[in-house]
Design a protein around this motif. Structure first.
Motif, PDB file in Angstrom:
ATOM      1  N   GLN A  40      36.525  50.810  44.599  1.00 37.11           N
ATOM      2  CA  GLN A  40      35.728  49.953  44.325  1.00 37.11           C
ATOM      3  C   GLN A  40      35.527  49.846  42.919  1.00 37.11           C
ATOM      4  O   GLN A  40      35.367  48.706  42.345  1.00 37.11           O
ATOM      5  N   GLY A  41      35.357  50.932  42.320  1.00 31.96           N
ATOM      6  CA  GLY A  41      35.189  50.896  40.747  1.00 31.96           C
ATOM      7  C   GLY A  41      36.493  50.422  40.021  1.00 31.96           C
ATOM      8  O   GLY A  41      36.362  49.715  39.217  1.00 31.96           O
ATOM      9  N   VAL A  42      37.705  50.541  40.553  1.00 35.14           N
ATOM     10  CA  VAL A  42      38.850  50.309  40.028  1.00 35.14           C
ATOM     11  C   VAL A  42      38.992  48.605  40.024  1.00 35.14           C
ATOM     12  O   VAL A  42      39.279  47.936  39.151  1.00 35.14           O
ATOM     13  N   THR A  43      38.529  48.197  41.440  1.00 36.70           N
ATOM     14  CA  THR A  43      38.567  46.748  41.927  1.00 36.70           C
ATOM     15  C   THR A  43      37.389  46.111  40.932  1.00 36.70           C
ATOM     16  O   THR A  43      37.692  44.821  40.127  1.00 36.70           O
ATOM     17  N   LEU A  44      36.331  46.587  40.592  1.00 34.69           N
ATOM     18  CA  LEU A  44      35.359  45.971  39.621  1.00 34.69           C
ATOM     19  C   LEU A  44      35.968  45.886  38.096  1.00 34.69           C
ATOM     20  O   LEU A  44      35.812  44.834  37.419  1.00 34.69           O
ATOM     21  N   THR A 132      37.515  36.795  46.191  1.00 33.98           N
ATOM     22  CA  THR A 132      37.029  37.922  45.370  1.00 33.98           C
ATOM     23  C   THR A 132      36.604  39.006  46.469  1.00 33.98           C
ATOM     24  O   THR A 132      36.957  40.164  46.311  1.00 33.98           O
ATOM     25  N   PHE A 133      35.877  38.479  47.364  1.00 33.63           N
ATOM     26  CA  PHE A 133      35.520  39.428  48.554  1.00 33.63           C
ATOM     27  C   PHE A 133      36.543  39.961  49.234  1.00 33.63           C
ATOM     28  O   PHE A 133      36.799  41.243  49.523  1.00 33.63           O
ATOM     29  N   CYS A 134      37.661  39.067  49.632  1.00 32.89           N
ATOM     30  CA  CYS A 134      38.770  39.528  50.254  1.00 32.89           C
ATOM     31  C   CYS A 134      39.515  40.754  49.395  1.00 32.89           C
ATOM     32  O   CYS A 134      40.503  41.265  49.842  1.00 32.89           O
ATOM     33  N   GLY A 135      39.480  40.176  48.021  1.00 27.21           N
ATOM     34  CA  GLY A 135      40.375  41.004  47.144  1.00 27.21           C
ATOM     35  C   GLY A 135      40.020  42.534  47.213  1.00 27.21           C
ATOM     36  O   GLY A 135      40.785  43.332  46.398  1.00 27.21           O
ATOM     37  N   PHE A 136      39.082  42.909  47.753  1.00 26.78           N
ATOM     38  CA  PHE A 136      38.526  44.220  47.684  1.00 26.78           C
ATOM     39  C   PHE A 136      39.254  45.045  48.748  1.00 26.78           C
ATOM     40  O   PHE A 136      39.347  46.022  48.905  1.00 26.78           O
ATOM     41  N   TRP A 190      45.586  42.001  44.689  1.00 27.10           N
ATOM     42  CA  TRP A 190      45.178  41.801  43.232  1.00 27.10           C
ATOM     43  C   TRP A 190      45.737  40.370  42.834  1.00 27.10           C
ATOM     44  O   TRP A 190      44.881  39.646  41.840  1.00 27.10           O
ATOM     45  N   LEU A 191      46.742  39.619  43.457  1.00 33.82           N
ATOM     46  CA  LEU A 191      46.836  38.263  43.101  1.00 33.82           C
ATOM     47  C   LEU A 191      45.478  37.302  44.107  1.00 33.82           C
ATOM     48  O   LEU A 191      44.973  36.473  43.358  1.00 33.82           O
ATOM     49  N   VAL A 192      45.476  37.719  45.076  1.00 35.60           N
ATOM     50  CA  VAL A 192      44.028  37.099  45.647  1.00 35.60           C
ATOM     51  C   VAL A 192      42.953  37.146  44.764  1.00 35.60           C
ATOM     52  O   VAL A 192      42.080  36.625  44.510  1.00 35.60           O
ATOM     53  N   LEU A 193      42.731  38.418  44.215  1.00 38.09           N
ATOM     54  CA  LEU A 193      41.615  38.594  43.374  1.00 38.09           C
ATOM     55  C   LEU A 193      41.661  37.919  42.134  1.00 38.09           C
ATOM     56  O   LEU A 193      40.528  37.498  41.774  1.00 38.09           O
ATOM     57  N   PHE A 194      42.741  37.667  41.542  1.00 39.39           N
ATOM     58  CA  PHE A 194      42.964  36.946  40.090  1.00 39.39           C
ATOM     59  C   PHE A 194      42.695  35.532  40.736  1.00 39.39           C
ATOM     60  O   PHE A 194      41.715  34.943  39.841  1.00 39.39           O
ATOM     61  N   ILE A 195      43.072  34.822  41.503  1.00 36.75           N
ATOM     62  CA  ILE A 195      42.842  33.396  41.769  1.00 36.75           C
ATOM     63  C   ILE A 195      41.410  33.258  42.300  1.00 36.75           C
ATOM     64  O   ILE A 195      40.674  32.371  41.831  1.00 36.75           O
ATOM     65  N   GLY A 196      40.784  34.425  42.894  1.00 35.97           N
ATOM     66  CA  GLY A 196      39.403  34.355  43.244  1.00 35.97           C
ATOM     67  C   GLY A 196      38.461  34.379  42.098  1.00 35.97           C
ATOM     68  O   GLY A 196      37.552  33.430  41.963  1.00 35.97           O
ATOM     69  N   VAL A 197      38.740  35.000  41.024  1.00 35.42           N
ATOM     70  CA  VAL A 197      37.928  35.254  40.015  1.00 35.42           C
ATOM     71  C   VAL A 197      37.872  33.952  39.095  1.00 35.42           C
ATOM     72  O   VAL A 197      36.979  33.296  38.706  1.00 35.42           O
ATOM     73  N   MET A 198      39.277  33.435  38.979  1.00 38.14           N
ATOM     74  CA  MET A 198      39.661  32.282  38.291  1.00 38.14           C
ATOM     75  C   MET A 198      38.805  31.092  38.813  1.00 38.14           C
ATOM     76  O   MET A 198      38.311  30.218  38.069  1.00 38.14           O
ATOM     77  N   SER A 199      38.890  30.987  40.351  1.00 39.12           N
ATOM     78  CA  SER A 199      38.348  29.726  40.917  1.00 39.12           C
ATOM     79  C   SER A 199      36.768  29.967  41.084  1.00 39.12           C
ATOM     80  O   SER A 199      36.061  28.915  40.667  1.00 39.12           O
ATOM     81  N   SER A 200      36.112  31.178  40.943  1.00 33.53           N
ATOM     82  CA  SER A 200      34.895  31.397  40.994  1.00 33.53           C
ATOM     83  C   SER A 200      34.099  30.672  39.833  1.00 33.53           C
ATOM     84  O   SER A 200      33.039  30.161  39.714  1.00 33.53           O
ATOM     85  N   LEU A 201      34.976  31.058  38.617  1.00 36.63           N
ATOM     86  CA  LEU A 201      34.464  30.518  37.292  1.00 36.63           C
ATOM     87  C   LEU A 201      35.092  29.383  36.687  1.00 36.63           C
ATOM     88  O   LEU A 201      35.115  29.179  35.270  1.00 36.63           O
ATOM     89  N   TYR A 202      35.602  28.664  37.620  1.00 30.25           N
ATOM     90  CA  TYR A 202      36.346  27.230  36.938  1.00 30.25           C
ATOM     91  C   TYR A 202      35.352  26.604  36.672  1.00 30.25           C
ATOM     92  O   TYR A 202      35.592  25.779  35.533  1.00 30.25           O
ATOM     93  N   SER A 203      34.197  26.228  36.954  1.00 25.76           N
ATOM     94  CA  SER A 203      33.126  25.421  36.219  1.00 25.76           C
ATOM     95  C   SER A 203      33.042  25.774  34.680  1.00 25.76           C
ATOM     96  O   SER A 203      32.689  24.957  33.928  1.00 25.76           O
ATOM     97  N   VAL A 204      32.863  27.045  34.551  1.00 28.63           N
ATOM     98  CA  VAL A 204      32.693  27.464  33.139  1.00 28.63           C
ATOM     99  C   VAL A 204      33.937  27.260  32.217  1.00 28.63           C
ATOM    100  O   VAL A 204      33.533  26.675  31.290  1.00 28.63           O
ATOM    101  N   TRP A 205      34.971  27.704  32.771  1.00 28.30           N
ATOM    102  CA  TRP A 205      36.296  26.999  31.987  1.00 28.30           C
ATOM    103  C   TRP A 205      36.347  25.694  31.749  1.00 28.30           C
ATOM    104  O   TRP A 205      36.617  25.368  30.689  1.00 28.30           O
TER     105      TRP A 205
END
Length: 276
Positions: A40-44, A132-136, A190-205
């Protein structure tokens, strides 16, 4: 059909073992349940690196085109969220078009605009938090990739007249399928996690695009401000803060639900829809 039933039964048992204590015990949010272990630490750490990398690549001229394929995926989530909420509120979706410069457009009739306008940002944030949840976990990432494929196909139906939308969807599905066959889908998480992070913060970008680069298409925030008052910047900031909170929920849930080590995840993945 027998292998599929076996996989589904295995996933059900695994979900019950993992989620049962979380749903039953009173100390759901205790320090012990949310303690960060090795995997989990690596994932964070990877999530933090993704946030920094995406923020840099999204806003640096010319270099930002490196994110083009993934940006198109996130825009597809955004437009899909508009479309699905329009259908749920009595509207009709006429078409979806994606453009890396203009930001994508969903043409629809009817629906409740107070819901459909923020649904693009908030819907993509919810999708991102779930990814992001599934990316763990590797098995959860496999399940997420199946759901992603279905969502992409729905987007393809609405955007079938736009060649860029069709190409983006097909490339996305091909990428997900390809990652299934690498090391029991270990890179898939890692692909799912990347897409999840990018989608989560899409409004910011996206709000950065509106304030700095000025896309051709007006933003959802500006449309919402015209109809319901306030400023586009204000609504953009509000939706961005909500997106960050939703992402935090997805991360906390991932830590609580998936305490397994990398070795355990790889072993579980070998029993769920194995590819070799």
């Amino acid at each position: 059909m027998a292998p599929l039933r076996h996989d589904l039964a295995y996933l059900t048992r695994r979900a019950m073992v993992t989620a049962g204590p979380v749903l039953i015990r009173d100390h759901l949010l205790s320090g012990r349940n949310l303690s960060v272990r090795g995997a989990q630490g690596v994932t964070l750490g990877v999530i933090a690196a993704y946030v920094v990398i995406i923020a840099l690549l999204w806003n640096i001229p010319y270099v930002r085109y490196v994110l083009w394929p993934f940006k198109m995926l996130v825009i597809a989530f955004h437009e899909f969220s508009h479309a699905i909420t329009a259908c749920c509120t009595g509207g009709r979706v006429e078409s979806i078009s994606l453009d890396p410069h203009e930001g994508g457009v969903t043409h629809m009739r009817g629906g409740i605009s107070a819901i459909t306008l923020p649904a693009g940002y908030l819907g993509s944030s919810i999708i991102g938090a779930l990814l992001t949840f599934c990316g763990f976990d590797i098995v959860a990432s496999k399940v997420a990739s199946i759901v992603l494929g279905v969502c992409f196909l729905l987007t393809l139906w609405w955007g079938k007249k736009d060649w860029l939308t069709v190409l983006t969807v097909l490339l996305a599905v091909g990428l997900l399928v390809g990652f299934w066959f690498i090391a029991h889908a270990e890179p898939l998480r890692w692909l799912v996690l990347f897409i999840g992070v990018m989608s989560s913060l899409y409004s910011v970008w996206d709000i950065c695009d509106d304030l700095i680069f000025r896309k051709v298409n007006s933003s959802d925030a500006s449309q919402f401000a015209k109809r319901y008052g306030g400023s586009a910047q204000c609504w953009g900031i509000v939706w961005s803060l909500i997106s960050i909170c939703i992402m935090a929920v997805g991360i906390i849930a991932g830590i609580a639900a998936f305490p397994e080590t990398f070795a355990q995840q790889e072993q579980d993945s070998e029993h769920f829809a194995p590819t070799r």
